[in-house]
Design an enzyme around this catalytic site. Structure first.
Site, PDB file in Angstrom:
ATOM      1  N   ASP A 133     -32.374 123.901  78.069  1.00 19.21           N
ATOM      2  CA  ASP A 133     -31.868 123.759  79.343  1.00 19.21           C
ATOM      3  C   ASP A 133     -32.580 122.363  80.133  1.00 19.21           C
ATOM      4  OD1 ASP A 133     -34.335 124.521  79.746  1.00 19.21           O
ATOM      5  OD2 ASP A 133     -33.829 125.380  81.643  1.00 19.21           O
ATOM      6  N   ASP A 161     -37.662 124.657  79.088  1.00 18.37           N
ATOM      7  CA  ASP A 161     -38.385 125.803  78.963  1.00 18.37           C
ATOM      8  C   ASP A 161     -37.692 126.776  78.273  1.00 18.37           C
ATOM      9  OD1 ASP A 161     -36.910 126.356  81.187  1.00 18.37           O
ATOM     10  OD2 ASP A 161     -38.585 126.979  82.488  1.00 18.37           O
ATOM     11  N   ASP A 194     -34.949 121.343  82.005  1.00 19.27           N
ATOM     12  CA  ASP A 194     -36.241 121.299  81.805  1.00 19.27           C
ATOM     13  C   ASP A 194     -37.092 121.761  80.727  1.00 19.27           C
ATOM     14  OD1 ASP A 194     -36.218 123.861  82.347  1.00 19.27           O
ATOM     15  OD2 ASP A 194     -38.023 123.874  83.905  1.00 19.27           O
ATOM     16  N   SER A 229     -34.488 122.961  86.753  1.00 19.50           N
ATOM     17  CA  SER A 229     -34.101 123.665  85.607  1.00 19.50           C
ATOM     18  C   SER A 229     -32.705 123.436  85.151  1.00 19.50           C
ATOM     19  CB  SER A 229     -34.432 125.176  85.735  1.00 19.50           C
ATOM     20  OG  SER A 229     -34.315 125.853  84.580  1.00 19.50           O
TER      21      SER A 229
HETATM   22 MG    MG Z   1     -35.510 126.001  82.674  1.00 20.69          MG
END
Ligand code: MG
Length: 453
Positions: free
Chosen positions: A237, A241, A239, A97
């Site tokens: 961020d 999400d 990844d 992440s």
């Molecule tokens: Mg993330």
């Protein structure tokens, strides 16, 4: 049995605890949990260590009799979306992440694309220690699939694309070199948004800015919004999400304000009886105000987006989120999604015709303060129980909530004391009408904790 899974899968420093050998063994354990059969889809973020970890993890799955599908580089929510609509038994994402580039991690997904249930993680941990021998070697990689085009189309299909196109918006897009680079520019193009790119090339080392989309890391995006007179800035961020925004004046929109803003518009989409927002106990009262003023209610959860997703399913809530840029839309999927969040905000800007700063100005202002206090690991539970008891003698408390740490409500103000999962500390957080009042609340409750130590 070792506890490996934290709130977002297993994370570690590459070459230290997070190695291809570890990934291989976790693959074997995961295959054992799957009963040595079925197919698992595996994707990753853009980190340099990703391919070797994915290879190790898949090799472990193959040895354990499980087939794999390679989803390549994609945002975590893109992988989740693909798994939900595909016929696979489970999934995994190789990602850390927003953590620095030397970190990586492995996150397990259920067959419907949602985050692994706690019992799934405990079951895989239980297999981890008993893995022995070479496995039957029955599994193989079936194919490589790009989940991103279908995922982007799905998000476009959930917003009023023609209204967004007609609004002729300009956005500064800053995925920070993360996995959002492979989806966010395409989405904006599909919605007719003019893109000012910042860190839009995949960058395994996050060399332009740290991956966490905080205000301190948003300087380049904020400056570009001003320079190009853009309608907004968008940060994601590593990844993708999460999504955090910058208004048209170049001001960073705090994640809690973004959540309150989005919650209000989401409540107006649904019937009054369906107006439920799921959010962790650490979320600002700004979201409570936005929901309650529209006749809705909050369903509180423990901290983390997987519990928010589970609460949304259980209550039939259309929307949930966290104050750090995590937005979950039940009509899309039960996981936080930085692509869906940006599409929805563009739709709000297009359909209201209002600048983002004016929308944010309608969100009530609260001041937040936090501190920490050292507490020995072995005394954490005992001190928390004593603190909860001590609250009975504190004047002004209108309610308490102990689902995650202990939260004390004092009218419109609150204090939350939570033991850190990894460090020998408690975090003390407070929200009040003014910064002085928030600081005073933290100091007052810290003193109570100190008296118990
Ligand atoms: Mg993330």
């Amino acid at each position: 049995m070792a506890k490996m899974f934290g709130t977002n899968g297993v994370r570690g420093i590459v070459g230290d605890t997070m190695t291809p050998e570890f990934a291989h063994k976790l693959g074997r354990a995961t295959a054992a949990w799957m009963g040595g059969q079925g197919t698992m889809a595996v994707g990753r973020d853009a980190r340099a260590s990703g391919p070797a970890l994915q290879e190790g993890f898949e090799a472990g799955l193959h040895e354990g009799g499980v087939n794999t599908i390679d989803l390549g580089i994609a945002p975590t929510p893109g992988i989740q979306w693909w798994i939900r609509q595909a016929d696979v038994a489970a999934g995994a994402v190789i990602t850390a992440s927003h953590n620095p580039p030397e970190w990586n991690g492995i996150k397990i997904l259920e067959g419907d694309g949602t985050d692994a249930l706690p019992e799934t993680e405990r079951a895989i941990e239980a297999q981890f220690d008993s893995i022995a021998g070479s496995g039957n070697g029955g599994g193989r990689r079936l194919e490589a699939v790009d989940p991103n085009p279908g995922y982007i189309d799905a998000v476009v299909g959930l917003v009023d694309a023609s209204a967004i196109r007609a609004a002729k918006l300009t956005a500064v897009l800053d995925p920070g070199g993360g996995a959002g680079c492979v989806t966010a520019p395409t989405l904006l193009e599909a919605l007719g948004v003019t893109i000012i790119p910042v860190s839009c090339e995949l960058d395994p080392d996050f060399s332009d800015r740290p991956s966490e989309p905080t205000e301190a890391n948003a300087a380049a995006c904020m400056a570009a919004v001003k320079e190009h007179h853009a309608d907004l800035g968008i940060l994601q961020d590593g990844d993708a999400d999460r999504a955090v925004f910058v208004d048209e004046t170049g001001a960073y929109v705090d994640g809690n304000k973004g959540l309150a803003l989005m919650a209000g518009f989401e409540m107006e989409r649904v019937d009054p009886a369906e107006r439920i927002v799921c959010t962790p106990v650490s979320t600002s009262s700004a979201t409570v105000d936005a929901v309650e003023s529209r006749g809705g209610r909050i369903e509180w959860t423990i901290v983390g987006s997987p519990p928010v997703a589970r609460a949304m399913r259980e209550t039939g809530s259309p929307f949930g989120g966290e104050g750090n840029g995590g937005f979950l839309f039940a009509r899309h999927q039960f996981g936080k999604d930085g692509l869906m969040a940006m599409a929805r905000l563009l739709e709000v800007l297009a359909t209201t015709g209002q600048p983002l700063s004016a929308l944010v100005a309608q969100v009530p202002r609260y001041a937040f303060a936090q501190d920490k206090i050292p507490v020995p690991q072995e005394r954490k539970a005992e001190i928390l129980a004593a603190f909860k008891e001590a609250l009975a003698d504190v004047p002004g408390i209108t309610g308490t909530d102990d689902r995650d740490g202990v939260k004390a409500n004092l009218g419109a103000e609150w204090v939350l004391v939570r033991p850190s999962g990894t460090e020998a500390i408690y975090r003390v957080q407070a929200e009040a009408q003014t910064p002085e009042a928030a600081d005073a609340l933290v100091a007052r409750f810290k003193a109570i904790l100190e008296s118990l130590l």
